[in-house]
Structures are given as C-alpha cells and as structure tokens.
Design a protein around this motif. Structure first.
Motif, short mmCIF file in Angstrom:
data_model
loop_
_atom_site.label_atom_id
_atom_site.label_comp_id
_atom_site.label_asym_id
_atom_site.label_seq_id
_atom_site.Cartn_x
_atom_site.Cartn_y
_atom_site.Cartn_z
N LYS A 23 0.93 -1.16 -0.05
CA LYS A 23 -0.01 -0.02 -0.01
C LYS A 23 0.94 1.09 -0.02
O LYS A 23 1.98 1.38 0.66
N ILE A 24 0.22 2.30 -0.65
CA ILE A 24 0.93 3.67 -0.28
C ILE A 24 -0.30 4.40 -0.25
O ILE A 24 -1.57 4.02 -0.28
N GLY A 25 -0.26 5.74 0.33
CA GLY A 25 -1.39 6.74 0.78
C GLY A 25 -2.24 6.26 1.98
O GLY A 25 -3.27 6.57 2.03
N VAL A 26 -1.23 5.67 2.81
CA VAL A 26 -1.91 5.33 4.02
C VAL A 26 -0.89 5.90 5.23
O VAL A 26 0.03 6.30 5.03
N GLY A 27 -1.62 6.08 6.42
CA GLY A 27 -0.85 6.71 7.52
C GLY A 27 -1.00 8.16 7.75
O GLY A 27 -1.79 8.58 7.26
N PRO A 28 -0.15 8.72 8.85
CA PRO A 28 -0.55 10.00 9.49
C PRO A 28 -0.37 11.13 8.23
O PRO A 28 -1.20 11.78 8.19
N MET A 29 0.82 10.90 7.52
CA MET A 29 0.82 11.96 6.41
C MET A 29 -0.13 11.84 5.40
O MET A 29 -0.58 13.03 4.95
N ALA A 30 -0.56 10.73 5.11
CA ALA A 30 -1.64 10.59 4.06
C ALA A 30 -2.82 11.17 4.50
O ALA A 30 -3.78 11.81 3.85
N GLU A 31 -3.16 11.03 5.97
CA GLU A 31 -4.50 11.59 6.37
C GLU A 31 -4.30 13.06 6.78
O GLU A 31 -5.29 13.81 6.36
N LEU A 32 -3.38 13.64 7.08
CA LEU A 32 -3.28 15.07 7.21
C LEU A 32 -2.71 15.94 6.16
O LEU A 32 -3.24 16.95 6.13
#
Length: 128
Positions: A23-32
């Motif tokens: 996956k890419i586009g997941v995690g805190p950076m993707a959310e914020l």
C-alpha cells in the motif's frame, strides 16, 4: 501538481517490493496532508526506487543500513520484511547489520539485530 504516470510507476514499484497487497497513501502523512504524501510517493517510489541504475535489492540493503544506523525500528522492521519478500536472505540482512556496527556504532547495530530477530521469529526463520 500530481503526476499520474509517476503515481502509477510508484504503485508498480511498491507492488514489486512489498507484494501485491503493498500500500501507499496510508498513515498519518496521508491523513493530514494527502497531497504531500502523494508527492512523496511519486518521488520516492516513482522516481528514486524506479531508477534502473541501482537494482531493487541494492536499494533495499542501503535502506536497511540507514534505518539501522538511525535507529528507525518500525521502518527497519518493515524494510527487512520486504527484503525477505524480494529474495534477500536472513544471512544477508544479518551481515549488513553486522557491518553497520563498524560504520554506525555498536548500540544501533545491537538494536537492529534485536528488531531483526523479532522479525525472523515472526517469520519462523529462527526460534524465539
């Protein structure tokens, strides 16, 4: 502005490295900051990891080396798991972590070995 070709190249490289469920586009950076996260993925995976000048196994071992020396344990464990996925052996990982004792210090190398052992136990490569 995002580049769809780079994003597709990023996805392709992530699937090669992490497997079909990568996956890419997941995690805190993707959310914020999803725009920043996508640009990071395009540069990291679509440009740098996709550059044919250095093969994927060499890039992986370089990444493991840096993460070990910096003490980035979560990312180190992830990359060591992906290393196994692309055919890097347990012994090769241990050898690289051993070399980091000289270039990066005893404490970071020791911590990296602990993280490696945890991963190897989880994967059934060594006994707990």
């Amino acid at each position: 502005m995002a580049d769809d070709k780079l994003y597709e190249a990023a996805w392709a490289k992530v699937r090669e490295y992490r497997g079909p469920t990568g996956k890419i586009g997941v995690g805190p950076m993707a959310e914020l900051s999803p725009t920043l996260d996508r640009l990071k993925d395009e540069l990291l995976w679509g440009v740098l990891w996709s550059d044919p000048c250095v093969d994927i196994k060499t890039r992986c071992l370089c990444t493991i080396s840096v993460l070990a020396v910096l003490g980035m344990e979560e990312q180190l464990k992830n990359h060591m798991g992906w290393a196994l996925h692309i055919g890097i052996t347990k012994d090769q990982i241990v050898s690289i972590l051993s070399q980091m004792m000289i270039y990066g210090g005893l404490a970071p190398s020791h911590n990296a070995m602990r993280v490696a052992k945890e991963l190897f136990v989880e994967k059934g490569l060594v006994k707990g």
